[in-house]
Design an enzyme around this catalytic site. Structure first.
Site, PDB file in Angstrom:
ATOM      1  N   PRO A  10     -32.295 129.951   1.414  1.00  0.00           N
ATOM      2  CA  PRO A  10     -31.937 130.707   2.608  1.00  0.00           C
ATOM      3  C   PRO A  10     -32.145 129.931   3.905  1.00  0.00           C
ATOM      4  O   PRO A  10     -33.132 129.211   4.068  1.00  0.00           O
ATOM      5  CB  PRO A  10     -32.885 131.910   2.565  1.00  0.00           C
ATOM      6  N   ASN A  11     -31.190 130.104   4.804  1.00  0.00           N
ATOM      7  CA  ASN A  11     -31.247 129.565   6.170  1.00  0.00           C
ATOM      8  C   ASN A  11     -31.084 128.050   6.262  1.00  0.00           C
ATOM      9  O   ASN A  11     -31.242 127.474   7.338  1.00  0.00           O
ATOM     10  CB  ASN A  11     -32.560 129.984   6.869  1.00  0.00           C
ATOM     11  N   ARG A  18     -30.432 125.185  13.461  1.00  0.00           N
ATOM     12  CA  ARG A  18     -31.630 125.990  13.200  1.00  0.00           C
ATOM     13  C   ARG A  18     -32.874 125.272  13.720  1.00  0.00           C
ATOM     14  O   ARG A  18     -33.276 124.237  13.167  1.00  0.00           O
ATOM     15  CB  ARG A  18     -31.773 126.210  11.689  1.00  0.00           C
ATOM     16  N   TYR A  23     -36.553 121.333  12.416  1.00  0.00           N
ATOM     17  CA  TYR A  23     -35.765 120.870  11.271  1.00  0.00           C
ATOM     18  C   TYR A  23     -34.822 119.710  11.587  1.00  0.00           C
ATOM     19  O   TYR A  23     -34.149 119.200  10.691  1.00  0.00           O
ATOM     20  CB  TYR A  23     -34.977 122.047  10.679  1.00  0.00           C
ATOM     21  N   ASN A  73     -34.629 122.575  -2.262  1.00  0.00           N
ATOM     22  CA  ASN A  73     -35.351 123.077  -1.091  1.00  0.00           C
ATOM     23  C   ASN A  73     -35.225 124.602  -1.138  1.00  0.00           C
ATOM     24  O   ASN A  73     -34.159 125.143  -0.828  1.00  0.00           O
ATOM     25  CB  ASN A  73     -34.786 122.527   0.219  1.00  0.00           C
ATOM     26  N   ALA A  76     -37.900 129.624   2.423  1.00  0.00           N
ATOM     27  CA  ALA A  76     -39.039 130.549   2.375  1.00  0.00           C
ATOM     28  C   ALA A  76     -39.276 131.133   0.983  1.00  0.00           C
ATOM     29  O   ALA A  76     -40.337 131.733   0.746  1.00  0.00           O
ATOM     30  CB  ALA A  76     -38.829 131.677   3.383  1.00  0.00           C
ATOM     31  N   GLU A  97     -38.984 119.152  -5.480  1.00  0.00           N
ATOM     32  CA  GLU A  97     -39.017 120.099  -4.368  1.00  0.00           C
ATOM     33  C   GLU A  97     -39.075 119.322  -3.051  1.00  0.00           C
ATOM     34  O   GLU A  97     -39.885 118.406  -2.907  1.00  0.00           O
ATOM     35  CB  GLU A  97     -40.248 121.000  -4.498  1.00  0.00           C
ATOM     36  N   HIS A  99     -39.066 119.704   1.291  1.00  0.00           N
ATOM     37  CA  HIS A  99     -39.091 120.471   2.533  1.00  0.00           C
ATOM     38  C   HIS A  99     -38.909 119.502   3.682  1.00  0.00           C
ATOM     39  O   HIS A  99     -39.567 118.443   3.728  1.00  0.00           O
ATOM     40  CB  HIS A  99     -40.420 121.210   2.693  1.00  0.00           C
ATOM     41  N   LEU A 100     -38.028 119.849   4.589  1.00  0.00           N
ATOM     42  CA  LEU A 100     -37.797 118.993   5.758  1.00  0.00           C
ATOM     43  C   LEU A 100     -39.058 118.868   6.604  1.00  0.00           C
ATOM     44  O   LEU A 100     -39.418 117.783   7.067  1.00  0.00           O
ATOM     45  CB  LEU A 100     -36.670 119.588   6.612  1.00  0.00           C
ATOM     46  N   SER A 101     -39.694 120.001   6.837  1.00  0.00           N
ATOM     47  CA  SER A 101     -40.884 120.014   7.693  1.00  0.00           C
ATOM     48  C   SER A 101     -42.138 119.831   6.839  1.00  0.00           C
ATOM     49  O   SER A 101     -42.117 120.057   5.620  1.00  0.00           O
ATOM     50  CB  SER A 101     -40.958 121.346   8.453  1.00  0.00           C
ATOM     51  N   ARG A 106     -47.997 123.681   9.276  1.00  0.00           N
ATOM     52  CA  ARG A 106     -47.431 124.868   9.923  1.00  0.00           C
ATOM     53  C   ARG A 106     -48.254 126.118   9.575  1.00  0.00           C
ATOM     54  O   ARG A 106     -49.415 126.015   9.200  1.00  0.00           O
ATOM     55  CB  ARG A 106     -45.955 124.991   9.509  1.00  0.00           C
ATOM     56  N   ARG A 110     -47.003 129.299   4.827  1.00  0.00           N
ATOM     57  CA  ARG A 110     -46.149 128.257   4.233  1.00  0.00           C
ATOM     58  C   ARG A 110     -46.944 127.273   3.375  1.00  0.00           C
ATOM     59  O   ARG A 110     -46.408 126.284   2.879  1.00  0.00           O
ATOM     60  CB  ARG A 110     -45.423 127.471   5.335  1.00  0.00           C
TER      61      ARG A 110
HETATM   62  C1  DQA Z   1     -38.469 124.608   4.701  1.00  0.00           C
HETATM   63  C2  DQA Z   1     -39.877 125.118   5.026  1.00  0.00           C
HETATM   64  C3  DQA Z   1     -39.991 126.606   4.731  1.00  0.00           C
HETATM   65  O1  DQA Z   1     -41.296 127.077   5.043  1.00  0.00           O
HETATM   66  C4  DQA Z   1     -38.974 127.384   5.537  1.00  0.00           C
HETATM   67  O2  DQA Z   1     -39.028 128.754   5.198  1.00  0.00           O
HETATM   68  C5  DQA Z   1     -37.594 126.855   5.385  1.00  0.00           C
HETATM   69  C6  DQA Z   1     -37.411 125.400   5.420  1.00  0.00           C
HETATM   70  C7  DQA Z   1     -38.317 123.134   5.091  1.00  0.00           C
HETATM   71  O3  DQA Z   1     -37.362 122.511   4.631  1.00  0.00           O
HETATM   72  O4  DQA Z   1     -39.108 122.602   5.885  1.00  0.00           O
HETATM   73  O5  DQA Z   1     -36.628 127.587   5.302  1.00  0.00           O
HETATM   74  O6  DQA Z   1     -38.269 124.701   3.296  1.00  0.00           O
END
Ligand code: DQA
Length: 145
Positions: A10-11, A18, A23, A73, A76, A97, A99-101, A106, A110
């Site tokens: 998602p997202n 975003r 990100y 990825n 959330a 797995e 994650h960009l961040s 954070r 998370r």
């Molecule tokens: C994310 C980190 C998650 O906590 C967040 O909900 C995302 C992006 C990342 O790529 O940093 O949607 O997965």
């Protein structure tokens, strides 16, 4: 032709727009192109699927059991995506797995990922480079493909 599954939750379809301060400005299309370039010499094609809902991500996994590996990825869904976790538990190839961040730098919510224990590895905080490094790792982890 062998395929690498690139799965984004998602997202993540709106990357570039975003919260760029978190990100970055690369779009999902940019990331897809970078991953495709990394695996092209091996003759792998990238099957990139981004969905907003957990059920659709599960279908994407079940439909791609014949891929050589996956980059995931979960967005959330990392926090409580138990059905996604079950789907990945049945996925027969190595997956990483990403994650960009740096999720550990954070908010506390998370800091937990229900899928991480099943992953071959986890990369966080390197932005789009994380996807490319995951592709490099899969090139090593899937030697027979
Ligand atoms: C994310 C980190 C998650 O906590 C967040 O909900 C995302 C992006 C990342 O790529 O940093 O949607 O997965």
């Amino acid at each position: 032709m062998s395929s690498l599954l690139l799965l984004n939750g998602p997202n993540l379809g709106i990357l570039g727009r975003r919260q760029p301060e978190i990100y970055g400005t690369a779009t999902l299309a940019d990331i897809e192109a970078a991953v495709a370039a990394r695996v092209a010499d091996r003759g792998w094609k990238v099957v990139s699927i981004q969905r907003e809902s957990e059920g659709e991500l599960i279908h994407a996994i079940q439909d791609n059991y014949d891929s050589v590996g996956a980059i995931v990825n979960p967005g959330a869904l990392m926090v409580a995506g138990w059905s996604l976790r079950d789907a990945l538990a049945s996925y027969p190839r190595p997956w990483i797995e990403v994650h960009l961040s740096n999720v550990w730098a954070r908010e506390a919510f998370r800091h937990e990922s229900v899928i991480s224990p099943l992953a071959a590895g986890v990369i966080a905080g390197l932005g789009p480079l994380g996807y490319e490094l995951a592709a490099d790792a899969l090139l090593r982890l899937a030697p027979e493909s």
